[in-house]
Design a protein around this motif. Sequence first.
Motif, PDB file in Angstrom:
ATOM      1  N   ARG A  95       0.813  -1.221   0.000  1.00  0.00           N
ATOM      2  CA  ARG A  95       0.000   0.000   0.000  1.00  0.00           C
ATOM      3  C   ARG A  95       0.847   1.271   0.000  1.00  0.00           C
ATOM      4  NH1 ARG A  95      -4.727  -1.284  -2.019  1.00  0.00           N
ATOM      5  NH2 ARG A  95      -5.706  -2.927  -0.850  1.00  0.00           N
ATOM      6  N   PRO A 109       1.964   3.479   2.343  1.00  0.00           N
ATOM      7  CA  PRO A 109       1.184   4.562   2.948  1.00  0.00           C
ATOM      8  C   PRO A 109       2.044   5.674   3.544  1.00  0.00           C
ATOM      9  CG  PRO A 109       1.456   2.847   4.544  1.00  0.00           C
ATOM     10  CD  PRO A 109       2.150   2.369   3.279  1.00  0.00           C
ATOM     11  N   ARG A 147       0.108   7.839   5.946  1.00  0.00           N
ATOM     12  CA  ARG A 147      -1.176   8.394   5.516  1.00  0.00           C
ATOM     13  C   ARG A 147      -2.265   7.339   5.652  1.00  0.00           C
ATOM     14  NH1 ARG A 147      -1.090  13.670   3.128  1.00  0.00           N
ATOM     15  NH2 ARG A 147      -3.304  13.142   2.971  1.00  0.00           N
ATOM     16  N   LYS A 148      -3.224   7.594   6.545  1.00  0.00           N
ATOM     17  CA  LYS A 148      -4.356   6.678   6.702  1.00  0.00           C
ATOM     18  C   LYS A 148      -5.134   6.550   5.394  1.00  0.00           C
ATOM     19  CE  LYS A 148      -5.123   8.079  11.460  1.00  0.00           C
ATOM     20  NZ  LYS A 148      -6.074   8.644  12.427  1.00  0.00           N
ATOM     21  N   ASP A 149      -5.300   7.669   4.703  1.00  0.00           N
ATOM     22  CA  ASP A 149      -6.100   7.678   3.488  1.00  0.00           C
ATOM     23  C   ASP A 149      -5.428   6.958   2.321  1.00  0.00           C
ATOM     24  OD1 ASP A 149      -4.329   9.883   3.823  1.00  0.00           O
ATOM     25  OD2 ASP A 149      -5.325  11.020   2.250  1.00  0.00           O
ATOM     26  N   TRP A 150      -4.146   6.613   2.465  1.00  0.00           N
ATOM     27  CA  TRP A 150      -3.449   5.880   1.411  1.00  0.00           C
ATOM     28  C   TRP A 150      -3.280   4.412   1.762  1.00  0.00           C
ATOM     29  CZ3 TRP A 150       1.247   9.657   0.688  1.00  0.00           C
ATOM     30  CH2 TRP A 150       0.781  10.866   0.178  1.00  0.00           C
ATOM     31  N   ASN A 151      -3.844   3.972   2.854  1.00  0.00           N
ATOM     32  CA  ASN A 151      -3.585   2.624   3.347  1.00  0.00           C
ATOM     33  C   ASN A 151      -4.817   1.731   3.270  1.00  0.00           C
ATOM     34  OD1 ASN A 151      -1.607   0.871   4.383  1.00  0.00           O
ATOM     35  ND2 ASN A 151      -2.442   1.060   6.426  1.00  0.00           N
ATOM     36  N   GLN A 152      -5.860   2.175   2.635  1.00  0.00           N
ATOM     37  CA  GLN A 152      -7.083   1.382   2.603  1.00  0.00           C
ATOM     38  C   GLN A 152      -6.892   0.163   1.714  1.00  0.00           C
ATOM     39  OE1 GLN A 152      -9.355   2.031   4.777  1.00  0.00           O
ATOM     40  NE2 GLN A 152      -8.181   3.803   5.394  1.00  0.00           N
ATOM     41  N   GLU A 209      -5.229   0.573  10.244  1.00  0.00           N
ATOM     42  CA  GLU A 209      -4.300   1.645  10.603  1.00  0.00           C
ATOM     43  C   GLU A 209      -3.053   1.171  11.352  1.00  0.00           C
ATOM     44  OE1 GLU A 209      -4.317   5.561  13.416  1.00  0.00           O
ATOM     45  OE2 GLU A 209      -6.187   5.035  12.423  1.00  0.00           O
ATOM     46  N   GLU A 226      -1.594  16.037   6.798  1.00  0.00           N
ATOM     47  CA  GLU A 226      -2.493  15.270   7.652  1.00  0.00           C
ATOM     48  C   GLU A 226      -1.889  13.916   7.987  1.00  0.00           C
ATOM     49  OE1 GLU A 226      -6.413  15.058   6.002  1.00  0.00           O
ATOM     50  OE2 GLU A 226      -6.436  17.187   5.533  1.00  0.00           O
TER      51      GLU A 226
END
Length: 168
Positions: A43, A45, A82-87, A91, A138
Amino acid sequence: MEFSEVVKARRSIRRYQEGRTIPKEDLTKIVEYGMLAPNAAARRPWEFFVIEDREKLERVVMAHPNGSLLKKCSALIVVCGRKDWNQPMPEPFIPLDCAAAITTMLLTACDMGYGASWLGAYPDEGKMADLQEMLGTEGIPVGTVVLGYAAEAPDIRGRWEPEKVHFL
């Protein structure tokens, strides 16, 4: 250097020669190799902030109680997850992925002849918030790689502790 020599030679350098810069291509290579680190489900992230500006480094010194070693370093790489890049990965994998990148960058810096040290940020809310604000991100500041020309050469210490190894 052979890989085994790099692993044995790597030390946390806390004193640097003042006023020396690291070529941008070397900083780029260190980050590039960090991006080759293993990461959960590929991912990737992370994002990397390379800081060479003395004023910005001083801000990090003020935000980090152990940051005095930054006063003479050449550069600092802040690694943020980045949480939004790890989906869709959970987390908790983010700090682990960033830690793998940091470790790879520390070994790369050693192999290239630079001194380096790891300064943590995660999970200290204060340090993370200060870095996020300064960087305008962020992302979760997991840690930093301090880089420069070493002004010290700590002895190599053996760390083999067979009592902590269990073959099953």
